[in-house]
Design an enzyme around this catalytic site. Sequence first.
Site, PDB file in Angstrom:
ATOM      1  N   HIS A  60      11.844   0.998   1.004  1.00 58.37           N
ATOM      2  CA  HIS A  60      11.669  -0.391   1.291  1.00 58.37           C
ATOM      3  C   HIS A  60      12.840  -0.813   2.290  1.00 58.37           C
ATOM      4  O   HIS A  60      12.697  -2.239   2.395  1.00 58.37           O
ATOM      5  CB  HIS A  60      11.466  -1.185  -0.152  1.00 58.37           C
ATOM      6  N   GLY A  77       0.623  -1.163   0.160  1.00 59.58           N
ATOM      7  CA  GLY A  77       0.039   0.129  -0.049  1.00 59.58           C
ATOM      8  C   GLY A  77       0.964   1.228  -0.007  1.00 59.58           C
ATOM      9  O   GLY A  77       0.432   2.286   0.396  1.00 59.58           O
ATOM     10  N   ARG A 118       0.845  -4.980   5.475  1.00 57.04           N
ATOM     11  CA  ARG A 118      -0.392  -5.575   4.956  1.00 57.04           C
ATOM     12  C   ARG A 118      -0.312  -7.216   4.934  1.00 57.04           C
ATOM     13  O   ARG A 118       0.892  -7.694   5.161  1.00 57.04           O
ATOM     14  CB  ARG A 118      -0.236  -5.413   3.316  1.00 57.04           C
ATOM     15  N   SER A 134      -0.166  -9.840  -4.792  1.00 59.16           N
ATOM     16  CA  SER A 134      -0.103  -8.530  -5.396  1.00 59.16           C
ATOM     17  C   SER A 134       1.440  -8.420  -5.989  1.00 59.16           C
ATOM     18  O   SER A 134       1.547  -8.041  -7.150  1.00 59.16           O
ATOM     19  CB  SER A 134      -0.110  -7.433  -4.302  1.00 59.16           C
ATOM     20  N   TYR A 136      -2.606  -1.678   6.206  1.00 58.51           N
ATOM     21  CA  TYR A 136      -3.491  -1.611   4.877  1.00 58.51           C
ATOM     22  C   TYR A 136      -4.910  -1.894   5.199  1.00 58.51           C
ATOM     23  O   TYR A 136      -5.668  -0.972   5.099  1.00 58.51           O
ATOM     24  CB  TYR A 136      -2.908  -2.324   3.793  1.00 58.51           C
TER      25      TYR A 136
HETATM   26  P1  A3P Z   1      -3.354  -5.265  -5.311  1.00 57.56           P
HETATM   27  O1  A3P Z   1      -2.242  -5.892  -6.095  1.00 57.56           O
HETATM   28  O2  A3P Z   1      -3.694  -6.198  -4.090  1.00 57.56           O
HETATM   29  O3  A3P Z   1      -4.503  -4.636  -6.202  1.00 57.56           O
HETATM   30  P2  A3P Z   1       2.265  -0.569  -3.517  1.00 57.56           P
HETATM   31  O4  A3P Z   1       1.953   0.466  -3.679  1.00 57.56           O
HETATM   32  O5  A3P Z   1       3.069  -1.095  -2.023  1.00 57.56           O
HETATM   33  O6  A3P Z   1       3.233  -1.276  -4.574  1.00 57.56           O
HETATM   34  O7  A3P Z   1       1.151  -1.766  -3.104  1.00 57.56           O
HETATM   35  C1  A3P Z   1       0.349  -1.941  -4.405  1.00 57.56           C
HETATM   36  C2  A3P Z   1      -1.142  -2.525  -3.893  1.00 57.56           C
HETATM   37  O8  A3P Z   1      -1.762  -1.309  -3.389  1.00 57.56           O
HETATM   38  C3  A3P Z   1      -1.967  -3.140  -5.055  1.00 57.56           C
HETATM   39  O9  A3P Z   1      -2.530  -4.085  -4.341  1.00 57.56           O
HETATM   40  C4  A3P Z   1      -2.779  -1.892  -5.527  1.00 57.56           C
HETATM   41  O10 A3P Z   1      -3.986  -2.155  -6.196  1.00 57.56           O
HETATM   42  C5  A3P Z   1      -3.206  -1.318  -4.088  1.00 57.56           C
HETATM   43  N1  A3P Z   1      -3.348   0.349  -4.248  1.00 57.56           N
HETATM   44  C6  A3P Z   1      -2.846   1.242  -4.925  1.00 57.56           C
HETATM   45  N2  A3P Z   1      -3.275   2.276  -5.110  1.00 57.56           N
HETATM   46  C7  A3P Z   1      -4.288   2.313  -3.853  1.00 57.56           C
HETATM   47  C8  A3P Z   1      -5.254   3.116  -3.451  1.00 57.56           C
HETATM   48  N3  A3P Z   1      -5.418   4.353  -3.850  1.00 57.56           N
HETATM   49  N4  A3P Z   1      -6.135   2.654  -2.251  1.00 57.56           N
HETATM   50  C9  A3P Z   1      -6.011   1.310  -1.997  1.00 57.56           C
HETATM   51  N5  A3P Z   1      -5.146   0.333  -2.705  1.00 57.56           N
HETATM   52  C10 A3P Z   1      -4.329   0.891  -3.394  1.00 57.56           C
END
Ligand code: A3P
Length: 333
Positions: free
Chosen positions: A144, A81, A166, A174, A232
């Site tokens: 990270h 997230g 998360r 993901s 998350y």
């Molecule tokens: P999913 O692949 O489960 O959909 P990161 O930003 O750490 O790379 O994480 C990506 C994950 O956060 C993806 O999850 C993505 O869809 C979700 N994500 C991105 N923007 C978001 C938002 N505004 N609200 C909630 N989830 C979000």
Amino acid sequence: MEASQNLLQTPQNFMKDDDVSQECENLISSLPSEKDFMGRNLYNYQGSWYYPSRLQAILNFQKDFKARDTDIILASFPKSGTTWLKALAFAVVHRNKYAPNLVSHPLLSNNPHNLVRFLELDLYVKDQRPDLEEIPSPKIFATHMPFQTLHETLRDSPCKVVYVCRNIKDVLVSRWHFRSKVRNELYSNYSLEDMVDEFIKGDYAFGPFDNQVLSYWKVSLVSSKPVLFMKYEEMIEKPEAQVMRLADFLGCSFTEEEKQSGMVEKILELCSFGNLSNLETNKTGTSAFGIAPHAFFRKGGVGDWKNHLSDDMARKLDEMVEKKLRGSGLKFE
Ligand code: A3P
């Protein structure tokens, strides 16, 4: 193949493994190493596994970064997230400069990864001493790296750290989708089961998960260093409460007047998955560190692992997490 090429906008950012300084080479020669499934070397530095190019960026960061008192560092394990937290923190912190509307806010024309840049994936990859002055204050960065790798650099500063975690099963699913989107030609023979095994073993880039999560969890409980630990799932369940908690921690609590005027809801709407993922800038734009922003928006939400992981995979991951987190007080529902 074509789709993945579109996603890698500036491949030079993914430095070649051998493109490192003598100092980094010396360090590498002293570190434990493992091969990833493609046969590329990973090295364990301060508890986490990295490719050489990433280590070089981390060394650059550790040598050069001087935290200002007002700096904010957003930390996470990849796919937890980060993109959402970047958008929320930017909108909350800069709300007096940029009113959270759906007409002219910077998040409407630029993706969260360009507004809040990664230290070791972006700024310190391109430059040993990036010019950080151009970033508006309070400066928000993302990483990270586990806490122990930030620690020395941030020790003398009261700067704030926000960590988002998360559920590992959703993280894994993901990550799986993200990898096949961004590097599908490299991962064509790599099954979801392989990724589960990789997570159980722990030797994968930025892993192991528990090392990172626990590094922030522990300091959030005891340290004098201000660390806010967010989940998350709680952000999805109670977004208003979690955004207010974030603002309180960052020293910019919402006033009663702001609450009455719907400021919290406006920020949430601006940063929502639905809004961000549908913006042209996030559908077709480029990000400062080389991966097209649309790769960071897939589905969002909690529990998609149920649609992908077998009972056996889920059980293995649950057992691993239960074992690793035992006694820490940290739980994933
Ligand atoms: P999913 O692949 O489960 O959909 P990161 O930003 O750490 O790379 O994480 C990506 C994950 O956060 C993806 O999850 C993505 O869809 C979700 N994500 C991105 N923007 C978001 C938002 N505004 N609200 C909630 N989830 C979000």
